[in-house]
Design an enzyme around this catalytic site. Structure first.
Site, mmCIF file in Angstrom:
data_model
loop_
_atom_site.group_PDB
_atom_site.id
_atom_site.type_symbol
_atom_site.label_atom_id
_atom_site.label_comp_id
_atom_site.label_asym_id
_atom_site.label_seq_id
_atom_site.Cartn_x
_atom_site.Cartn_y
_atom_site.Cartn_z
ATOM 1 N N CYS A 169 40.747 35.516 38.570
ATOM 2 C CA CYS A 169 40.770 34.528 37.474
ATOM 3 C C CYS A 169 42.147 33.961 37.173
ATOM 4 C CB CYS A 169 40.177 35.149 36.214
ATOM 5 S SG CYS A 169 38.411 35.432 36.363
ATOM 6 N N LEU A 186 34.615 38.144 29.532
ATOM 7 C CA LEU A 186 34.560 39.573 29.871
ATOM 8 C C LEU A 186 35.678 39.943 30.838
ATOM 9 C CD1 LEU A 186 33.392 39.923 32.994
ATOM 10 C CD2 LEU A 186 31.237 39.428 31.905
ATOM 11 N N GLU A 235 36.649 42.524 33.955
ATOM 12 C CA GLU A 235 36.097 43.474 34.918
ATOM 13 C C GLU A 235 36.610 44.867 34.574
ATOM 14 O OE1 GLU A 235 36.826 42.170 38.972
ATOM 15 O OE2 GLU A 235 36.184 40.156 38.428
ATOM 16 N N VAL A 286 30.323 38.056 36.985
ATOM 17 C CA VAL A 286 29.923 37.473 35.703
ATOM 18 C C VAL A 286 28.401 37.325 35.609
ATOM 19 C CG1 VAL A 286 29.988 35.325 34.357
ATOM 20 C CG2 VAL A 286 32.090 36.332 35.209
ATOM 21 N N GLY A 308 47.057 39.355 38.838
ATOM 22 C CA GLY A 308 46.350 38.944 40.056
ATOM 23 C C GLY A 308 44.890 38.786 39.706
ATOM 24 N N LYS A 334 38.620 28.133 27.276
ATOM 25 C CA LYS A 334 38.695 29.149 28.338
ATOM 26 C C LYS A 334 40.005 29.016 29.134
ATOM 27 C CE LYS A 334 37.646 32.292 31.303
ATOM 28 N NZ LYS A 334 37.694 33.706 30.984
#
Ligand code: NAD
Length: 435
Positions: A260, A153, A155, A11, A257, A204
């Site tokens: 996060c 975001l 990955e 991040v 998985g 979030k």
């Protein structure tokens, strides 16, 4: 603007380089000196499409620097983002020691007004703690603001997500903090959600938990499909076309998985409990996710009978495609369980192998999918990398000892594979379905 990012991981680095690309002067900081040393030499510690090039161009234009010196970073920046890791502890809570340390050190080194922004994923009320920590460690009567600006975001497509977000959430308590963040993000032209700090923090956790819920929901449906003879891909397509539902996160498979979702679901269960709410729904989402791994292992046993001494080929280790991140990847648990039963495991991942080698012992890492298939009794698809969708499956069939493919990501068409003479087992798939 002059900005610092504390924590240069997935991040922090993406945030730093994208803000530099927007024309700001950015310092990316990390307490991992080796990482910073490498970044200074142009060695990027993670694989993220486009990141290497964007870092190089912003360093060249002197908009991006790397340091381990927090004092220097705090002195030169009006806005300081905290993007350190918040890993899960054994009791399910996220570990916030990094956030506290950083907040304290920022406070000690603040020469005058600073805006400190929580970018890491944190439970509701963390902003209060950050504020107290800074207040308790500040020298003299320096003004400051704390804000929450959670990151969404993904990955593998992080730069695009940062530059073209669905929304930017800004939790603030003062006009000054609001104006600073609004001007910082103005060039993106994105929809802003400006709210209080606690609501921003909660957005979030609520968002990630909701996405995890969608995955567990379709995975539960996949079980009904298997028992009834329906096809989960067809069911998901039919559901997803309903605008109220949407097609995203409806891919049945071996479960979520990564660094996060598992951690954030756990942390949300724990913080809810602390606040006096028993979040049963989230506990079930987590349980279904765990069950998918057990069901998958059972599928392998149902088809191989004895696991001991069987050669099992693994395609995909990273927790999702287009990343080298293997943190909490379902593949790790599956490989470990197979090794515990005496299987010989061969594996290939386009980007995740280097990190996997550090933690997976006794696995024969191969240079491509065909090398993995050679002599295998069974091939497991554990990550939906695009290159696996393009494989020459007839060649794979010839290379394998037994042409059995167990697809944990439903990337193949069961009918097509059956016609090729491969035994194909997906998740919630029906071989009866004729297109
Ligand atoms: P990461 O582990 O890749 O990076 C964290 C970095 O912080 C590491 O480089 C570490 O060395 C550094 N660090 C830790 N303590 C520090 C300290 N005291 N001072 C300076 N540096 C320190 O983690 P990440 O994946 O970038 O995640 C960071 C945060 O963002 C987490 O809270 C995560 O939940 C959240 N998040 C992650 C993603 C994602 O896809 N990875 C997406 C959205 C939000």
């Amino acid at each position: 603007m002059n900005i610092s990012i504390v924590g240069s991981g997935y991040v922090g680095l993406v945030t730093g380089v994208c803000l530099a690309e927007l024309g700001n002067t950015v310092i990316c900081l990390d307490n991992d000196k080796k990482k910073i040393g490498n970044l200074k030499k142009g060695i990027v510690p993670i694989f993220e499409p486009g990141l290497h090039e964007l870092i190089a161009s912003n360093v060249k234009q002197k908009r991006l620097k790397f340091t381990s010196n927090l004092k220097q970073a705090v002195h030169s920046s009006e806005i300081i983002f905290i993007a350190v890791g918040t890993p899960a502890m054994n009791n399910g809570e996220a570990d916030h020691i990094g956030i506290e340390n950083v907040a304290r050190n920022i406070a000690i080194n603040m020469p005058d007004y600073r805006l400190i922004v929580e970018k890491s994923t944190v439970p509701v009320e963390t902003g209060e703690w950050v504020k107290h920590t800074i207040q308790n460690n500040i020298k003299g009567k320096i003004k400051f603001d704390v804000a929450s600006n959670p990151e969404f975001l993904r990955e593998g497509q992080a730069i695009n997500d940062f530059m073209h977000p669905d929304r930017i959430v800004i939790g603030v308590e003062s006009e000054k903090a609001k104006n600073l963040l609004v001007s910082l993000y103005k060039p993106l032209g994105a929809q802003l959600v400006i709210t209080d700090i606690k609501s921003a923090e909660l957005i979030k956790h609520a968002s990630n938990s909701y996405l995890a819920a969608k995955i567990s929901f379709i995975n539960a449906i996949s079980q009904i499909c298997e028992k009834s003879g329906a096809d989960v891909v067809e069911v998901a397509k039919g559901m997803g076309l309903d605008k109220r539902i949407g097609p995203g996160f409806l891919n049945a498979g071996i479960g979520y998985g990564g660094s996060c979702f598992p951690k954030d679901v756990d942390a949300f269960i724990t913080i809810s409990e602390k606040l006096g709410y028993n979040f049963e729904l989230l506990k079930t989402i987590k349980r279904i996710n765990q069950q998918m791994l057990e069901f998958f292992l059972q599928k392998i046993k149902n088809n191989l009978w004895i696991i001991k001494d069987k050669t099992i080929g693994i395609l995909g280790i990273s927790f999702k495609p287009n990343t080298d991140d293997i943190r909490n990847a379902p593949s790790l648990e599956i490989i470990k369980a197979l090794q515990d039963e005496g299987a010989k495991v061969k594996a290939y991942d386009p980007q995740g192998a280097a990190k996997a080698k550090e933690i997976l012992k006794g696995v024969a890492f191969c240079s491509d999918s065909y090398a993995v298939s050679k002599g295998a009794d069974c091939l497991l698809i554990l990550t939906e990398w695009d290159e696996f969708k393009e494989l020459d499956l007839l060649k794979i069939k010839k290379l394998m000892r037994h042409p059995l493919v167990i697809d944990g990501r439903n990337i193949y068409d069961p009918v097509k594979l059956s016609k090729m003479g491969l035994k194909y087992i997906g998740i919630g798939r029906s071989a009866n379905f004729k297109r």
